[in-house]
Design a protein around this motif. Structure first.
Motif, PDB file in Angstrom:
ATOM      1  N   ASN A 198       0.803  -1.221   0.000  1.00 49.98           N
ATOM      2  CA  ASN A 198       0.000   0.000   0.000  1.00 49.98           C
ATOM      3  C   ASN A 198       0.839   1.277   0.000  1.00 49.98           C
ATOM      4  O   ASN A 198       0.278   2.364  -0.128  1.00 49.98           O
ATOM      5  N   GLU A 199       2.150   1.167   0.160  1.00 50.15           N
ATOM      6  CA  GLU A 199       2.990   2.348   0.298  1.00 50.15           C
ATOM      7  C   GLU A 199       3.092   3.102  -1.026  1.00 50.15           C
ATOM      8  O   GLU A 199       3.309   2.502  -2.077  1.00 50.15           O
ATOM      9  N   ALA A 200       2.937   4.418  -0.971  1.00 51.04           N
ATOM     10  CA  ALA A 200       2.933   5.225  -2.194  1.00 51.04           C
ATOM     11  C   ALA A 200       3.980   6.330  -2.191  1.00 51.04           C
ATOM     12  O   ALA A 200       4.554   6.636  -3.243  1.00 51.04           O
ATOM     13  N   VAL A 201       4.264   6.936  -1.023  1.00 46.75           N
ATOM     14  CA  VAL A 201       5.131   8.122  -0.995  1.00 46.75           C
ATOM     15  C   VAL A 201       6.547   7.769  -1.424  1.00 46.75           C
ATOM     16  O   VAL A 201       7.126   8.406  -2.318  1.00 46.75           O
ATOM     17  N   VAL A 202       7.127   6.745  -0.803  1.00 42.35           N
ATOM     18  CA  VAL A 202       8.489   6.345  -1.166  1.00 42.35           C
ATOM     19  C   VAL A 202       8.525   5.845  -2.603  1.00 42.35           C
ATOM     20  O   VAL A 202       9.487   6.107  -3.341  1.00 42.35           O
ATOM     21  N   ALA A 203       7.485   5.135  -3.019  1.00 46.69           N
ATOM     22  CA  ALA A 203       7.437   4.620  -4.395  1.00 46.69           C
ATOM     23  C   ALA A 203       7.461   5.766  -5.402  1.00 46.69           C
ATOM     24  O   ALA A 203       8.095   5.645  -6.469  1.00 46.69           O
ATOM     25  N   ILE A 204       6.785   6.853  -5.110  1.00 48.11           N
ATOM     26  CA  ILE A 204       6.761   7.995  -6.030  1.00 48.11           C
ATOM     27  C   ILE A 204       8.173   8.555  -6.219  1.00 48.11           C
ATOM     28  O   ILE A 204       8.551   8.981  -7.312  1.00 48.11           O
ATOM     29  N   PHE A 205       8.978   8.530  -5.149  1.00 47.49           N
ATOM     30  CA  PHE A 205      10.312   9.112  -5.208  1.00 47.49           C
ATOM     31  C   PHE A 205      11.337   8.185  -5.870  1.00 47.49           C
ATOM     32  O   PHE A 205      12.200   8.661  -6.612  1.00 47.49           O
ATOM     33  N   ILE A 206      11.269   6.875  -5.589  1.00 47.05           N
ATOM     34  CA  ILE A 206      12.389   6.017  -5.978  1.00 47.05           C
ATOM     35  C   ILE A 206      12.003   4.873  -6.910  1.00 47.05           C
ATOM     36  O   ILE A 206      12.890   4.160  -7.393  1.00 47.05           O
ATOM     37  N   ALA A 207      10.705   4.659  -7.182  1.00 41.84           N
ATOM     38  CA  ALA A 207      10.326   3.499  -7.993  1.00 41.84           C
ATOM     39  C   ALA A 207      10.753   3.651  -9.440  1.00 41.84           C
ATOM     40  O   ALA A 207      11.135   2.670 -10.089  1.00 41.84           O
ATOM     41  N   GLY A 208      10.672   4.859  -9.966  1.00 41.40           N
ATOM     42  CA  GLY A 208      11.002   5.057 -11.371  1.00 41.40           C
ATOM     43  C   GLY A 208       9.984   4.399 -12.281  1.00 41.40           C
ATOM     44  O   GLY A 208       8.828   4.184 -11.920  1.00 41.40           O
ATOM     45  N   ARG A 209      10.415   4.032 -13.480  1.00 46.03           N
ATOM     46  CA  ARG A 209       9.508   3.417 -14.447  1.00 46.03           C
ATOM     47  C   ARG A 209       9.515   1.898 -14.347  1.00 46.03           C
ATOM     48  O   ARG A 209       8.472   1.257 -14.449  1.00 46.03           O
ATOM     49  N   ASP A 210      10.681   1.308 -14.120  1.00 41.07           N
ATOM     50  CA  ASP A 210      10.793  -0.150 -14.149  1.00 41.07           C
ATOM     51  C   ASP A 210      10.222  -0.807 -12.897  1.00 41.07           C
ATOM     52  O   ASP A 210       9.835  -1.975 -12.941  1.00 41.07           O
ATOM     53  N   ALA A 211      10.201  -0.099 -11.771  1.00 33.29           N
ATOM     54  CA  ALA A 211       9.719  -0.677 -10.516  1.00 33.29           C
ATOM     55  C   ALA A 211       8.464   0.035 -10.025  1.00 33.29           C
ATOM     56  O   ALA A 211       8.197   0.059  -8.827  1.00 33.29           O
ATOM     57  N   SER A 212       7.699   0.590 -10.934  1.00 33.81           N
ATOM     58  CA  SER A 212       6.483   1.300 -10.565  1.00 33.81           C
ATOM     59  C   SER A 212       5.473   0.346  -9.924  1.00 33.81           C
ATOM     60  O   SER A 212       5.205  -0.734 -10.442  1.00 33.81           O
ATOM     61  N   THR A 213       4.928   0.749  -8.788  1.00 33.12           N
ATOM     62  CA  THR A 213       3.987  -0.087  -8.057  1.00 33.12           C
ATOM     63  C   THR A 213       2.555   0.339  -8.333  1.00 33.12           C
ATOM     64  O   THR A 213       2.304   1.386  -8.946  1.00 33.12           O
ATOM     65  N   LEU A 214       1.623  -0.451  -7.852  1.00 33.56           N
ATOM     66  CA  LEU A 214       0.208  -0.160  -8.079  1.00 33.56           C
ATOM     67  C   LEU A 214      -0.227   1.155  -7.427  1.00 33.56           C
ATOM     68  O   LEU A 214      -0.923   1.951  -8.074  1.00 33.56           O
TER      69      LEU A 214
END
Length: 259
Positions: A198-214
């Protein structure tokens, strides 16, 4: 009459909490091009769009991969830490407890900036490994608290009895300690998985395109346009949680240790 007031208030609060979740179900079948309630019509077009969209499916797969990896890493670190904290006395124990809780205390945006700067040194930004590391650090305090609470209620006489009967430390752990602590460890694992998923804030900063989460994909979709596919994703996630709750209740009723 007065004795029924707490029950009525409890039902009102429950309805208030559940109503927004229930509303998304008919909205996921809506024919509207945006969010609209009540729906002007019903179809399954947005479900077809979700299951045929590579971007949505890739984000879903990434969320499961990262959440599972985060759960494994979290347990590998939180279980030994909880044992050490609950069973040993050492200098700086209170300070260590505070440090363990820092990921929960520090605002998410601050943590996200810190993880971005730290992971960029190892070229881990935008990778599954980087996301697993960041989500594990965020999940460890939750799993640590749950497992520590289970350890505090554990009767160590059970271990002493097993060892007095000839069992070694490893055999005692796997045959006595682990079965008793299994519910607490499973709850910690579940919290770690859900927290990462469910985490979104950290994902927005570091996920990029290849590790984009739901969650990141949902945030981007609702920021750019009111995509009704988000209601489909929300409905599917709500259904999965509901099935999980029913399964846990069924497992608890079938368990011989259930009250």
């Amino acid at each position: 009459m007065l004795r029924h007031i707490p029950v009525v208030l409890a039902w009102l609060v429950a309805i208030f909490l559940v109503a927004p979740i229930v509303i998304i179900v008919p909205m996921s079948f809506s024919t509207a091009v945006s969010f609209e309630f009540p729906p002007p019509g019903y179809w399954i077009g947005y479900y077809i769009q979700y299951f045929s969209s590579p971007s949505w499916l890739d984000a879903t797969a990434n969320s499961f991969i990262i959440a599972f990896g985060s759960m494994v890493v979290t347990l590998a670190l939180a279980v030994p830490a909880a044992f050490g904290f609950a069973r040993y006395r050492f200098a700086g124990k209170s300070a260590l407890n505070l440090i363990m809780m820092l990921p929960v205390i520090v605002p998410g945006v601050v943590s996200a900036l810190g993880y971005y700067g730290f992971l960029s040194l190892g070229n881990l930004v935008g990778t599954h490994a980087g996301m697993i590391i960041a989500h594990s650090m965020l999940s460890i305090p939750i799993a640590f608290l749950v497992i520590s609470a289970a350890l505090k209620g554990f009767d160590r006489n059970l271990e002493r009895a097993a060892m007095s009967a000839g069992a070694g430390p490893l055999r005692t752990f796997f045959w006595v300690t682990l079965p008793v602590l299994r519910p607490g460890i499973l709850v910690g694992a579940l919290f770690a998985f859900l927290h990462s998923f469910n985490e979104a804030v950290v994902a927005i900063f570091i996920a990029g395109r290849d590790a984009s989460t739901l969650p990141k994909k949902m945030f981007e979709s609702i920021r750019l346009e009111s995509d009704p596919v988000i209601a489909v994703v929300s409905t599917l996630l709500t259904g999965a949680v509901f099935i999980g709750v029913l399964f846990s209740l069924f497992f608890r009723q079938r368990s011989p240790h259930a009250a």
